[in-house]
Design an enzyme around this catalytic site. Structure first.
Site, PDB file in Angstrom:
ATOM      1  N   LEU A 185      -0.745  11.709   0.550  1.00  0.00           N
ATOM      2  CA  LEU A 185       0.186  10.554   0.469  1.00  0.00           C
ATOM      3  C   LEU A 185      -0.470   9.318   1.071  1.00  0.00           C
ATOM      4  O   LEU A 185      -0.979   9.284   2.295  1.00  0.00           O
ATOM      5  CB  LEU A 185       1.564  10.764   1.243  1.00  0.00           C
ATOM      6  CG  LEU A 185       2.224  12.147   0.984  1.00  0.00           C
ATOM      7  CD1 LEU A 185       3.452  12.441   1.800  1.00  0.00           C
ATOM      8  CD2 LEU A 185       2.629  12.132  -0.841  1.00  0.00           C
ATOM      9  N   LEU A 285     -12.487   0.618  -4.680  1.00  0.00           N
ATOM     10  CA  LEU A 285     -13.871  -0.066  -4.639  1.00  0.00           C
ATOM     11  C   LEU A 285     -13.280  -1.613  -4.470  1.00  0.00           C
ATOM     12  O   LEU A 285     -14.239  -2.637  -4.900  1.00  0.00           O
ATOM     13  CB  LEU A 285     -14.455  -0.033  -6.299  1.00  0.00           C
ATOM     14  CG  LEU A 285     -15.430   1.098  -6.220  1.00  0.00           C
ATOM     15  CD1 LEU A 285     -16.226   1.023  -7.670  1.00  0.00           C
ATOM     16  CD2 LEU A 285     -16.415   1.316  -5.294  1.00  0.00           C
ATOM     17  N   CYS A 295      -4.948   7.191   9.527  1.00  0.00           N
ATOM     18  CA  CYS A 295      -5.759   8.511   8.839  1.00  0.00           C
ATOM     19  C   CYS A 295      -7.283   8.570   8.750  1.00  0.00           C
ATOM     20  O   CYS A 295      -7.984   9.181   9.220  1.00  0.00           O
ATOM     21  CB  CYS A 295      -5.110   8.821   7.551  1.00  0.00           C
ATOM     22  SG  CYS A 295      -3.207   8.815   7.581  1.00  0.00           S
TER      23      CYS A 295
END
Ligand code: UGA
Length: 465
Positions: A185, A285, A295
């Site tokens: 997620l 990108l 994270c």
């Protein structure tokens, strides 16, 4: 309190879940199960509410009393788009409840999902103390066929160790299955991601248990959602490898953008031209001020720590981490190039969170960049649509303004640090009128350069000049 039998949740749910992925076309023959989710943080709440929306009966265990009170009164302790509505809907249907008592909450649950935090420890490896604590309380209270699922991001080998620990702590010969079920997620789009996953990864060594966890997901997913069933270690590594690869991809495009800045080529057009090749792919990108959040940094750190412990070089991962820190300096150097010298310059910062649609300031490039600008003598005014309050704890000598106009007043330069949509919709003509000089450094390439130049601004983007 839920008793699964009372709610009739081992039979197909009567109400059609509304948030799930195209359920009308995919009516599932599978049945809702009684589940327990331990941890009322970002992953826990999205998963608990998402599973409830699939038709499962879910109790979410939260042991922090003030957080629990908030949840019980319908308040979400952080900002995540659509989550409040998803929770409210499932609480109303009696499919989701919150409780502090672990022992009571796991009673009758088929699977127990652990979603507690696994932050970086002082040595850069993962701190598993919260997970250990849960296992200590859980082990003795588990019922023989219950399946323990580790959803928290946990180092390779964790599930095996948890299984051994549970066996050691239990006064029973039943082997409890431990599944690794990493989540993918993204903050800001977590609710959407939960219902539209690219893949579900399930690691374990017991077929009955992996099938149960597959079916729990299948109940609300499109039936063609890929489910990767593998062993625990592979599932754990898939999570780390995915985040390290994403960080690498962004690191690459940021480096490309710097080169494009210097030779006058448009990095966005280059990225588009590259990304159309499906071997490369166009996602992730977008050049910017560098990746942040909770994270990517911690998972890269654990990956490098794991490699170090096993004498593997991981040169690329190390370079990615280094390059990401340098990207923040590069942004400061661009501000310096625009203004000549930052001493006593008044700079307005738009956006503080590590990306848009979240209130999360952890490892936000915006914070480091502001500190870098301050070190060079600039005076900073800042505005974030959701995180001004939390930012006041992190930033010193920064005037936090309620509006972008407050930040722009008399500014020598405006710097866009987070890609909040609100900033695109500003009255840029008015902003230009109240600034001291019309300079915009758009680290996220959020606003059209032509539009701003047409309004008399000097515009500098990232890889776009
Ligand atoms: C990341 C992964 O994308 C999720 O799949 C994973 O589940 C999650 O970590 C996790 O491990 O829990 P998240 O940290 O929410 O999700 O944020 P991302 O969307 O990955 O963005 C990370 C950073 O990269 C942000 O600072 C963002 O602004 C930056 N970014 C992203 C770019 O600079 N360019 C891009 O093209 C994409």
């Amino acid at each position: 309190m839920r008793t699964p039998e009372r709610l009739g949740f081992d039979t197909a749910p009567k109400a059609q879940p509304t948030g799930s992925a195209d359920l009308a076309e995919n009516a599932s023959p599978l049945a809702g199960s009684a589940l327990c989710v331990i941890g009322g943080g970002f992953v826990g709440l999205v998963s608990a509410a998402g599973f409830a929306d699939f038709g499962h009966s879910v109790i979410c265990v939260e042991n922090n009393p003030s957080r629990l009170e908030k949840l019980k009164s319908g308040k979400i302790p952080f900002y995540e788009r659509d989550l409040d509505e998803l929770i409210a809907r499932n609480v109303k249907r009696d499919r989701l409840s919150f409780c502090a008592e672990l022992k009571l909450s796991i009673k009758g649950a088929k699977a127990i999902f652990i979603t507690v935090g696994t932050p970086s420890g002082k040595d850069g490896r993962t701190d598993l103390s919260a997970l250990d604590k849960v296992i200590q309380s859980l082990a003795d209270n588990l019922e023989p066929n219950q399946v323990v699922v580790i959803k928290s991001t946990a180092p390779v080998g964790t599930a095996r160790k948890v299984k051994e620990k549970i066996a050691l702590l239990r006064n029973s010969s039943d082997a409890i299955s431990v599944i690794s079920n990493p989540e993918f997620l993204r903050e800001g789009t977590a609710v959407y991601d939960f219902f539209h996953p690219q893949r579900i990864v399930i690691g374990g060594d017991n077929q009955e248990a992996t099938e149960l966890i597959s079916n729990i997901h299948r109940l609300g997913m499109k039936q063609n959602t890929p489910i990767v069933v593998t062993n625990n270690e592979t599932a754990e590594m898939i999570k780390y490898a995915s985040n390290v690869f994403l960080a690498t991809k962004i690191g690459f495009v940021n480096e490309l953008a710097e080169l494009c800045d210097k030779i006058g080529v448009n990095a966005l057009e280059v990225a588009r031209g590259m990304g159309l090749d499906p071997r490369i792919g166009s996602d992730f990108l977008d050049p910017g001020p560098g990746w942040g959040g909770s994270c990517l940094p911690k998972d890269l750190s654990e990956y490098i720590g794991l490699a170090h412990a096993h004498d593997a070089s991981v040169t690329i991962a190390r370079a990615v981490r280094e390059a990401n820190l340098l990207q923040r300096n590069y942004v400061v150097s661009k501000a310096r190039d625009i203004l000549g010298d930052l001493e006593n310059k008044r700079i307005g910062a738009l956006g503080l969170t590590f990306k848009a649609e979240t209130s999360d300031l952890r490892n936000s490039p915006a914070i480091d960049i502001i500190r870098g600008l301050q070190r060079e003598g600039a005076t900073i005014l800042a505005h974030d649509p959701v995180a001004n309050g939390d930012a006041s704890q992190l930033l010193e000598n920064v005037e936090l303004c309620d509006s972008a106009e407050g930040v722009a007043k008399d500014a020598d330069l405006l710097i866009i640090l987070t890609e909040w949509k609100q900033f695109q919709l500003l009255d840029w003509k008015k902003i230009g009128d109240i600034m001291k000089s019309r300079y915009v450094l758009d680290t996220r390439n959020l606003i059209s350069p032509e539009f701003l130049r047409g309004n008399g601004f000097t515009y500098v983007g990232t890889g776009v000049s």
